[in-house]
Motif scaffolding. Structure first.
Motif, PDB file in Angstrom:
ATOM      1  N   LYS A  48      79.613 112.517  -9.842  1.00 47.55           N
ATOM      2  CA  LYS A  48      79.921 114.192  -9.478  1.00 47.55           C
ATOM      3  C   LYS A  48      80.928 114.536  -8.565  1.00 47.55           C
ATOM      4  CE  LYS A  48      77.784 118.836  -9.368  1.00 47.55           C
ATOM      5  NZ  LYS A  48      76.248 119.090  -9.183  1.00 47.55           N
ATOM      6  N   GLN A  49      81.251 113.379  -8.063  1.00 48.00           N
ATOM      7  CA  GLN A  49      81.260 113.618  -5.864  1.00 48.00           C
ATOM      8  C   GLN A  49      82.648 113.483  -6.228  1.00 48.00           C
ATOM      9  OE1 GLN A  49      77.905 113.777  -3.075  1.00 48.00           O
ATOM     10  NE2 GLN A  49      78.992 112.249  -2.845  1.00 48.00           N
ATOM     11  N   GLY A  50      82.840 112.149  -6.317  1.00 51.06           N
ATOM     12  CA  GLY A  50      84.068 111.502  -6.697  1.00 51.06           C
ATOM     13  C   GLY A  50      83.884 110.864  -5.069  1.00 51.06           C
ATOM     14  N   PHE A  51      83.554 110.155  -4.889  1.00 49.15           N
ATOM     15  CA  PHE A  51      83.214 109.742  -3.414  1.00 49.15           C
ATOM     16  C   PHE A  51      81.966 109.325  -2.775  1.00 49.15           C
ATOM     17  CE2 PHE A  51      83.011 113.995  -1.484  1.00 49.15           C
ATOM     18  CZ  PHE A  51      81.685 113.314  -0.639  1.00 49.15           C
ATOM     19  N   VAL A  52      81.664 108.064  -2.534  1.00 45.46           N
ATOM     20  CA  VAL A  52      80.633 108.207  -1.889  1.00 45.46           C
ATOM     21  C   VAL A  52      80.379 107.060  -0.463  1.00 45.46           C
ATOM     22  CG1 VAL A  52      80.828 105.610  -2.927  1.00 45.46           C
ATOM     23  CG2 VAL A  52      78.397 106.395  -2.285  1.00 45.46           C
ATOM     24  N   SER A  53      79.711 107.028   0.490  1.00 43.64           N
ATOM     25  CA  SER A  53      79.379 107.070   1.326  1.00 43.64           C
ATOM     26  C   SER A  53      78.738 105.134   1.629  1.00 43.64           C
ATOM     27  CB  SER A  53      78.566 107.821   2.629  1.00 43.64           C
ATOM     28  OG  SER A  53      78.499 107.465   3.700  1.00 43.64           O
ATOM     29  N   TRP A  54      79.853 104.758   1.785  1.00 40.97           N
ATOM     30  CA  TRP A  54      78.504 103.369   1.371  1.00 40.97           C
ATOM     31  C   TRP A  54      79.331 101.770   2.368  1.00 40.97           C
ATOM     32  CZ3 TRP A  54      75.165 101.370  -0.826  1.00 40.97           C
ATOM     33  CH2 TRP A  54      75.106 100.101  -2.037  1.00 40.97           C
ATOM     34  N   ALA A  55      78.903 101.246   2.554  1.00 37.54           N
ATOM     35  CA  ALA A  55      79.308  99.785   3.211  1.00 37.54           C
ATOM     36  C   ALA A  55      80.649 100.348   4.821  1.00 37.54           C
ATOM     37  CB  ALA A  55      80.579  99.116   2.531  1.00 37.54           C
ATOM     38  N   GLY A  56      79.946 101.338   5.172  1.00 38.56           N
ATOM     39  CA  GLY A  56      80.418 102.316   6.564  1.00 38.56           C
ATOM     40  C   GLY A  56      81.474 102.508   6.538  1.00 38.56           C
ATOM     41  N   ASN A  57      82.117 103.166   4.960  1.00 37.97           N
ATOM     42  CA  ASN A  57      83.292 104.255   4.595  1.00 37.97           C
ATOM     43  C   ASN A  57      82.463 105.263   4.695  1.00 37.97           C
ATOM     44  OD1 ASN A  57      85.529 105.377   3.156  1.00 37.97           O
ATOM     45  ND2 ASN A  57      86.346 103.737   2.424  1.00 37.97           N
ATOM     46  N   PRO A  58      82.785 106.717   5.517  1.00 37.21           N
ATOM     47  CA  PRO A  58      81.714 107.783   4.993  1.00 37.21           C
ATOM     48  C   PRO A  58      83.209 108.106   3.137  1.00 37.21           C
ATOM     49  CG  PRO A  58      83.494 107.889   7.099  1.00 37.21           C
ATOM     50  CD  PRO A  58      83.508 106.797   6.510  1.00 37.21           C
ATOM     51  N   SER A  59      83.898 108.199   2.980  1.00 36.25           N
ATOM     52  CA  SER A  59      84.463 108.695   1.956  1.00 36.25           C
ATOM     53  C   SER A  59      85.258 107.253   0.980  1.00 36.25           C
ATOM     54  CB  SER A  59      85.376 109.406   2.245  1.00 36.25           C
ATOM     55  OG  SER A  59      86.046 109.261   3.009  1.00 36.25           O
ATOM     56  N   MET A  60      84.112 106.766   0.360  1.00 36.12           N
ATOM     57  CA  MET A  60      84.654 105.455  -0.401  1.00 36.12           C
ATOM     58  C   MET A  60      85.340 106.025  -1.753  1.00 36.12           C
ATOM     59  SD  MET A  60      83.285 102.244  -2.078  1.00 36.12           S
ATOM     60  CE  MET A  60      83.221 101.219   0.070  1.00 36.12           C
ATOM     61  N   HIS A  61      86.141 105.421  -2.271  1.00 34.36           N
ATOM     62  CA  HIS A  61      86.853 106.609  -3.654  1.00 34.36           C
ATOM     63  C   HIS A  61      85.472 105.719  -4.767  1.00 34.36           C
ATOM     64  CE1 HIS A  61      88.898 107.710  -7.331  1.00 34.36           C
ATOM     65  NE2 HIS A  61      90.027 108.535  -6.379  1.00 34.36           N
ATOM     66  N   SER A  62      85.062 106.731  -5.543  1.00 38.42           N
ATOM     67  CA  SER A  62      83.886 106.037  -6.798  1.00 38.42           C
ATOM     68  C   SER A  62      85.056 104.996  -7.812  1.00 38.42           C
ATOM     69  CB  SER A  62      83.406 107.497  -7.790  1.00 38.42           C
ATOM     70  OG  SER A  62      84.868 108.008  -8.704  1.00 38.42           O
ATOM     71  N   VAL A  63      86.133 105.092  -7.710  1.00 44.88           N
ATOM     72  CA  VAL A  63      86.491 104.223  -8.583  1.00 44.88           C
ATOM     73  C   VAL A  63      86.564 102.737  -8.086  1.00 44.88           C
ATOM     74  CG1 VAL A  63      88.572 102.914  -9.890  1.00 44.88           C
ATOM     75  CG2 VAL A  63      88.513 105.426 -10.114  1.00 44.88           C
ATOM     76  N   MET A  64      87.206 102.377  -6.101  1.00 36.52           N
ATOM     77  CA  MET A  64      86.139 101.160  -5.798  1.00 36.52           C
ATOM     78  C   MET A  64      84.633 100.796  -6.032  1.00 36.52           C
ATOM     79  SD  MET A  64      89.967 100.700  -5.509  1.00 36.52           S
ATOM     80  CE  MET A  64      89.276  99.038  -4.256  1.00 36.52           C
ATOM     81  N   PHE A  65      83.902 101.598  -6.000  1.00 38.46           N
ATOM     82  CA  PHE A  65      82.850 101.256  -5.864  1.00 38.46           C
ATOM     83  C   PHE A  65      82.466 100.786  -7.296  1.00 38.46           C
ATOM     84  CE2 PHE A  65      78.061 102.988  -6.921  1.00 38.46           C
ATOM     85  CZ  PHE A  65      77.868 102.472  -5.718  1.00 38.46           C
ATOM     86  N   PHE A  66      82.565 102.126  -8.017  1.00 36.87           N
ATOM     87  CA  PHE A  66      81.817 100.739  -9.467  1.00 36.87           C
ATOM     88  C   PHE A  66      82.542  99.789 -10.005  1.00 36.87           C
ATOM     89  CE2 PHE A  66      81.276 105.780  -9.642  1.00 36.87           C
ATOM     90  CZ  PHE A  66      79.455 105.406 -10.287  1.00 36.87           C
ATOM     91  N   GLN A  67      84.128  99.912  -9.690  1.00 38.59           N
ATOM     92  CA  GLN A  67      84.527  98.705  -9.554  1.00 38.59           C
ATOM     93  C   GLN A  67      84.241  97.614  -8.603  1.00 38.59           C
ATOM     94  OE1 GLN A  67      87.232  97.750 -11.784  1.00 38.59           O
ATOM     95  NE2 GLN A  67      86.784  95.961 -11.595  1.00 38.59           N
ATOM     96  N   GLY A  68      83.207  97.419  -7.779  1.00 39.00           N
ATOM     97  CA  GLY A  68      83.647  96.755  -6.805  1.00 39.00           C
ATOM     98  C   GLY A  68      81.448  96.485  -7.759  1.00 39.00           C
ATOM     99  N   LEU A  69      80.834  97.168  -8.069  1.00 37.58           N
ATOM    100  CA  LEU A  69      79.605  97.217  -9.232  1.00 37.58           C
ATOM    101  C   LEU A  69      80.076  96.121 -10.046  1.00 37.58           C
ATOM    102  CD1 LEU A  69      78.152 100.812  -9.203  1.00 37.58           C
ATOM    103  CD2 LEU A  69      77.949  98.502  -7.397  1.00 37.58           C
ATOM    104  N   ARG A  70      81.194  96.344 -11.410  1.00 40.10           N
ATOM    105  CA  ARG A  70      81.493  95.715 -12.513  1.00 40.10           C
ATOM    106  C   ARG A  70      81.796  94.212 -11.714  1.00 40.10           C
ATOM    107  NH1 ARG A  70      82.670  98.179 -16.604  1.00 40.10           N
ATOM    108  NH2 ARG A  70      83.606  96.896 -18.022  1.00 40.10           N
ATOM    109  N   ASP A  71      82.767  94.131 -11.090  1.00 38.54           N
ATOM    110  CA  ASP A  71      82.919  92.737 -10.541  1.00 38.54           C
ATOM    111  C   ASP A  71      81.916  91.822  -9.961  1.00 38.54           C
ATOM    112  OD1 ASP A  71      85.401  93.073 -11.017  1.00 38.54           O
ATOM    113  OD2 ASP A  71      86.003  93.256  -9.072  1.00 38.54           O
ATOM    114  N   MET A  72      80.670  92.490  -9.210  1.00 39.73           N
ATOM    115  CA  MET A  72      78.526  91.882  -9.547  1.00 39.73           C
ATOM    116  C   MET A  72      78.456  92.573 -10.608  1.00 39.73           C
ATOM    117  SD  MET A  72      76.238  93.936  -7.042  1.00 39.73           S
ATOM    118  CE  MET A  72      77.274  94.317  -5.792  1.00 39.73           C
ATOM    119  N   ILE A  73      77.814  92.485 -11.152  1.00 31.32           N
ATOM    120  CA  ILE A  73      77.956  91.637 -12.615  1.00 31.32           C
ATOM    121  C   ILE A  73      78.483  90.548 -13.324  1.00 31.32           C
ATOM    122  CG2 ILE A  73      77.903  92.917 -15.045  1.00 31.32           C
ATOM    123  CD1 ILE A  73      76.937  96.021 -13.483  1.00 31.32           C
TER     124      ILE A  73
END
Length: 363
Positions: A48-73
């Motif tokens: 919904k937001q399009g970004f997330v505060s993650w891994a020390g980055n307060p505004s990581m783009h949601s595409v980068m976040f979900f791509q990381g999850l896919r690579d992890m899987i």
């Protein structure tokens, strides 16, 4: 009167976008795992937001976040990775046997649900919860990198550093310099922040800068404070809740459980973690996992039924209001309230400090 016909509405997903399977014909579960529900809310918020505060980055783009999850899987579903993961308890109640080689979208819904529960546990306290399992299962960089040549930095940085072990041994002088620089940049020293800034774990080298471990006397004082509250109240519901809290907090400390692990704890899991059986003793604070198990066995038979949990609820610690397992947020509130009533906020900084294992100092 209502029509028996089905009228699709905007935004309603009827068929899988990938394979066209009709979702209404899929197997459903009466009750989802609370950790999975919380994780789903988090993912929907990121979408919904399009970004997330993650891994020390307060505004990581949601595409980068979900791509990381896919690579992890992709890194975890190989036969070798799954065999190595069996060395950890993280898959004890998760069945990934239905996974298909063609990937996430083509796997059965039940298997996808299991995978997302797996991810929820790995991401709970990033990167520590993830790296702990990497080390325990001896997973390699080649196991974790998935099937793409490029991975988002937040994921690539962690798996490369942890799996390849590409750092020289850090010296005491270097550790102290990192600690000083972290304090200057952050305003105060934080071990988590130092890892984010410099990518090194200096905990063993700067024990004087870490939160002081909570002593056994402090542990006993908090339980004694709860005992006083139990003795003072005439309200039966309040008394039952306080007894539950006492046993719950003792369990968290003796078994070193996170708030999520504690709220999801079942009697079967306790018996797996603590095979030793001893007689219960309420004359003094439980000071071992076996003594805590004895408390739980008594509580489960004698007191828990009086809190009237749902018949389908197998988690140990439940709420009288919802009749289901306590939520992580409620556990945090109850713990802080116990600390405040006992006027122990100076000696017990947080629940994490309460359950922290003693630090083994470097030579």
């Amino acid at each position: 009167m209502q029509s028996k016909d089905f009228f699709p509405t905007e935004g309603l997903l009827v068929h899988c976008w990938k394979c066209g399977f009709k979702l209404s014909q899929s197997h459903t579960e009466e009750e989802s795992h609370i950790q999975l529900i919380d994780f789903q809310f988090r993912l929907e918020k990121v979408l919904k937001q399009g970004f997330v505060s993650w891994a020390g980055n307060p505004s990581m783009h949601s595409v980068m976040f979900f791509q990381g999850l896919r690579d992890m899987i992709a890194g975890f579903i190989s036969k070798v990775s799954l065999q190595r993961l069996r060395r950890s308890s993280i898959l004890d109640d998760i069945d990934l046997s239905g996974w298909v080689k063609s990937g996430l979208e083509m796997s059965p819904i039940g298997t996808r649900r299991a995978m997302f529960l797996f991810l929820a546990r790995l991401l709970e306290e990033w990167p520590d919860s993830f790296t702990n399992h990497i080390r325990k299962c001896d997973l390699r960089y080649s196991d974790l990198r998935g099937d793409t040549d490029y991975r988002p930095f937040w994921y690539e940085d962690v798996i490369r550093r942890e799996s390849l072990g590409g750092f020289a041994k850090i010296s005491q002088l270097e550790a102290e310099s990192i600690a000083a620089a972290t304090e200057k940049l952050n305003g105060q020293f934080s071990l988590k922040r130092s890892r984010e800034l410099f990518g090194r774990d200096i905990a063993m080298h700067v024990p004087d800068r870490l939160p002081k471990p909570i002593s056994e006397d402090t542990y006993e004082d908090l339980l004694t404070s709860i005992d006083h509250q139990i003795a003072e109240t005439q309200d039966e519901i309040k008394r039952f809740s306080l007894i539950r809290d006492k046993i719950m907090f003792a369990t968290g400390r003796q078994l070193h459980l996170s708030q999520t692990e504690l709220t999801n704890l079942t009697l079967e899991r306790v018996r797996q973690l603590v095979p030793e059986v001893v007689e219960k003793n309420f004359a003094e604070a439980a000071r071992s996992p076996a003594q805590v198990r004895a408390w739980i066995e008594w509580y489960y038979v004698k007191l828990r039924p009086r809190l009237n949990p749902m018949s389908s609820e197998d988690r140990i610690f439940t709420s009288m209001t919802t009749r289901t397992g306590l939520k992580k947020s409620i556990l945090g509130v109850r713990f802080q309230a116990a600390v405040n009533v006992g006027m122990m906020h100076r000696t017990i900084g947080s629940y994490r400090d309460w359950t922290r294992k003693p630090l083994q100092l470097a030579n």
